[in-house]
Write a protein that holds these residues in place. Structure first.
Motif, PDB file in Angstrom:
ATOM      1  N   LEU A   7       0.810  -1.214   0.000  1.00 51.20           N
ATOM      2  CA  LEU A   7       0.000   0.000   0.000  1.00 51.20           C
ATOM      3  C   LEU A   7       0.845   1.266   0.000  1.00 51.20           C
ATOM      4  CD1 LEU A   7      -2.698  -1.055   2.597  1.00 51.20           C
ATOM      5  CD2 LEU A   7      -2.977  -0.894   0.132  1.00 51.20           C
ATOM      6  N   SER A   8       2.141   1.154   0.276  1.00 52.73           N
ATOM      7  CA  SER A   8       2.965   2.349   0.322  1.00 52.73           C
ATOM      8  C   SER A   8       3.308   2.787  -1.099  1.00 52.73           C
ATOM      9  CB  SER A   8       4.238   2.094   1.122  1.00 52.73           C
ATOM     10  OG  SER A   8       5.008   1.108   0.495  1.00 52.73           O
ATOM     11  N   GLY A   9       3.697   4.029  -1.225  1.00 54.68           N
ATOM     12  CA  GLY A   9       4.033   4.571  -2.532  1.00 54.68           C
ATOM     13  C   GLY A   9       2.811   5.107  -3.248  1.00 54.68           C
ATOM     14  N   GLU A  10       3.045   5.720  -4.361  1.00 57.49           N
ATOM     15  CA  GLU A  10       1.969   6.345  -5.129  1.00 57.49           C
ATOM     16  C   GLU A  10       1.687   5.550  -6.393  1.00 57.49           C
ATOM     17  OE1 GLU A  10       3.535  10.277  -5.760  1.00 57.49           O
ATOM     18  OE2 GLU A  10       2.222  11.083  -4.209  1.00 57.49           O
ATOM     19  N   VAL A  11       0.456   5.664  -6.868  1.00 57.23           N
ATOM     20  CA  VAL A  11       0.059   5.022  -8.118  1.00 57.23           C
ATOM     21  C   VAL A  11      -0.642   6.063  -8.988  1.00 57.23           C
ATOM     22  CG1 VAL A  11      -0.120   2.666  -7.281  1.00 57.23           C
ATOM     23  CG2 VAL A  11      -2.046   4.198  -7.037  1.00 57.23           C
ATOM     24  N   GLU A  12      -0.712   5.771 -10.263  1.00 57.84           N
ATOM     25  CA  GLU A  12      -1.343   6.697 -11.202  1.00 57.84           C
ATOM     26  C   GLU A  12      -2.862   6.577 -11.109  1.00 57.84           C
ATOM     27  OE1 GLU A  12      -1.431   7.548 -16.017  1.00 57.84           O
ATOM     28  OE2 GLU A  12      -0.123   5.996 -15.202  1.00 57.84           O
ATOM     29  N   MET A  13      -3.546   7.697 -11.232  1.00 50.58           N
ATOM     30  CA  MET A  13      -5.006   7.693 -11.227  1.00 50.58           C
ATOM     31  C   MET A  13      -5.527   7.054 -12.510  1.00 50.58           C
ATOM     32  SD  MET A  13      -6.441   9.146  -8.577  1.00 50.58           S
ATOM     33  CE  MET A  13      -8.025   9.663  -9.122  1.00 50.58           C
ATOM     34  N   SER A  14      -6.721   6.458 -12.426  1.00 53.05           N
ATOM     35  CA  SER A  14      -7.333   5.913 -13.628  1.00 53.05           C
ATOM     36  C   SER A  14      -7.699   7.060 -14.565  1.00 53.05           C
ATOM     37  CB  SER A  14      -8.578   5.109 -13.270  1.00 53.05           C
ATOM     38  OG  SER A  14      -9.539   5.946 -12.677  1.00 53.05           O
ATOM     39  N   ARG A  15      -7.790   6.760 -15.836  1.00 53.52           N
ATOM     40  CA  ARG A  15      -7.978   7.805 -16.843  1.00 53.52           C
ATOM     41  C   ARG A  15      -9.255   8.628 -16.636  1.00 53.52           C
ATOM     42  NH1 ARG A  15      -4.734  10.549 -18.754  1.00 53.52           N
ATOM     43  NH2 ARG A  15      -3.468   8.702 -19.076  1.00 53.52           N
ATOM     44  N   PRO A  16     -10.438   8.017 -16.376  1.00 52.16           N
ATOM     45  CA  PRO A  16     -11.639   8.847 -16.197  1.00 52.16           C
ATOM     46  C   PRO A  16     -11.553   9.746 -14.973  1.00 52.16           C
ATOM     47  CG  PRO A  16     -12.247   6.574 -16.611  1.00 52.16           C
ATOM     48  CD  PRO A  16     -10.775   6.598 -16.395  1.00 52.16           C
ATOM     49  N   ASP A  17     -10.990   9.222 -13.870  1.00 56.89           N
ATOM     50  CA  ASP A  17     -10.864  10.041 -12.667  1.00 56.89           C
ATOM     51  C   ASP A  17      -9.836  11.142 -12.865  1.00 56.89           C
ATOM     52  OD1 ASP A  17     -12.747   8.514 -11.334  1.00 56.89           O
ATOM     53  OD2 ASP A  17     -11.246   7.115 -10.571  1.00 56.89           O
ATOM     54  N   ALA A  18      -8.783  10.846 -13.589  1.00 55.39           N
ATOM     55  CA  ALA A  18      -7.735  11.845 -13.823  1.00 55.39           C
ATOM     56  C   ALA A  18      -8.278  13.017 -14.630  1.00 55.39           C
ATOM     57  CB  ALA A  18      -6.562  11.202 -14.547  1.00 55.39           C
ATOM     58  N   ASN A  19      -9.171  12.736 -15.568  1.00 54.38           N
ATOM     59  CA  ASN A  19      -9.748  13.821 -16.364  1.00 54.38           C
ATOM     60  C   ASN A  19     -10.574  14.756 -15.491  1.00 54.38           C
ATOM     61  OD1 ASN A  19      -8.604  12.852 -18.676  1.00 54.38           O
ATOM     62  ND2 ASN A  19     -10.369  11.645 -19.274  1.00 54.38           N
ATOM     63  N   LYS A  20     -11.318  14.217 -14.511  1.00 50.44           N
ATOM     64  CA  LYS A  20     -12.086  15.061 -13.593  1.00 50.44           C
ATOM     65  C   LYS A  20     -11.159  15.882 -12.711  1.00 50.44           C
ATOM     66  CE  LYS A  20     -15.828  11.725 -13.166  1.00 50.44           C
ATOM     67  NZ  LYS A  20     -16.420  10.733 -12.255  1.00 50.44           N
ATOM     68  N   LEU A  21     -10.068  15.242 -12.259  1.00 45.49           N
ATOM     69  CA  LEU A  21      -9.169  15.919 -11.336  1.00 45.49           C
ATOM     70  C   LEU A  21      -8.388  17.042 -11.993  1.00 45.49           C
ATOM     71  CD1 LEU A  21      -7.908  13.035  -9.127  1.00 45.49           C
ATOM     72  CD2 LEU A  21      -8.776  15.200  -8.343  1.00 45.49           C
ATOM     73  N   LYS A  22      -8.140  16.918 -13.273  1.00 43.77           N
ATOM     74  CA  LYS A  22      -7.392  17.979 -13.947  1.00 43.77           C
ATOM     75  C   LYS A  22      -8.143  19.302 -13.898  1.00 43.77           C
ATOM     76  CE  LYS A  22      -4.343  15.281 -16.798  1.00 43.77           C
ATOM     77  NZ  LYS A  22      -3.933  14.827 -18.106  1.00 43.77           N
ATOM     78  N   THR A  23      -9.481  19.233 -13.908  1.00 47.37           N
ATOM     79  CA  THR A  23     -10.234  20.474 -13.790  1.00 47.37           C
ATOM     80  C   THR A  23     -10.143  21.030 -12.370  1.00 47.37           C
ATOM     81  OG1 THR A  23     -12.273  19.283 -13.246  1.00 47.37           O
ATOM     82  CG2 THR A  23     -11.858  19.738 -15.566  1.00 47.37           C
ATOM     83  N   LEU A  24     -10.100  20.147 -11.360  1.00 51.84           N
ATOM     84  CA  LEU A  24      -9.988  20.621  -9.981  1.00 51.84           C
ATOM     85  C   LEU A  24      -8.617  21.193  -9.696  1.00 51.84           C
ATOM     86  CD1 LEU A  24     -11.754  17.721  -8.032  1.00 51.84           C
ATOM     87  CD2 LEU A  24     -12.666  19.969  -8.561  1.00 51.84           C
ATOM     88  N   LEU A  25      -7.575  20.596 -10.287  1.00 48.31           N
ATOM     89  CA  LEU A  25      -6.209  21.047 -10.026  1.00 48.31           C
ATOM     90  C   LEU A  25      -5.813  22.214 -10.921  1.00 48.31           C
ATOM     91  CD1 LEU A  25      -4.486  17.584  -9.599  1.00 48.31           C
ATOM     92  CD2 LEU A  25      -5.057  19.209  -7.812  1.00 48.31           C
ATOM     93  N   GLY A  26      -6.600  22.520 -11.890  1.00 47.47           N
ATOM     94  CA  GLY A  26      -6.311  23.670 -12.734  1.00 47.47           C
ATOM     95  C   GLY A  26      -5.456  23.369 -13.899  1.00 47.47           C
TER      96      GLY A  26
END
Length: 63
Positions: free
Chosen positions: A44-63
């Motif tokens: 569970l440690s470390g980071e993983v890449e977001m799934s593509r549909p969720d990443a598209n939503k987050l890009k609007t939140l992160l600017g």
């Protein structure tokens, strides 16, 4: 025109890599770790890449 603000909750939880991927932490690594196996907590440690549909939503939140 006013500037768009970064979503402060998303800013604390996610980060954008240089190539534009959005990275997230895995769940279940926050508390009650004593009874979880070392194998599980290492996985569970470390980071993983977001799934593509969720990443598209987050890009609007992160600017």
């Amino acid at each position: 025109m006013p500037k768009n603000k970064t979503h402060s909750g998303a800013r604390k939880r996610f980060r954008v890599t240089g190539s534009g991927k959005i990275m997230r932490r895995r769940a279940n690594k926050n508390h009650l770790l004593e009874h979880k196996s070392s194998k599980r907590t290492r996985r569970l440690s470390g980071e993983v890449e977001m799934s593509r549909p969720d990443a598209n939503k987050l890009k609007t939140l992160l600017g």
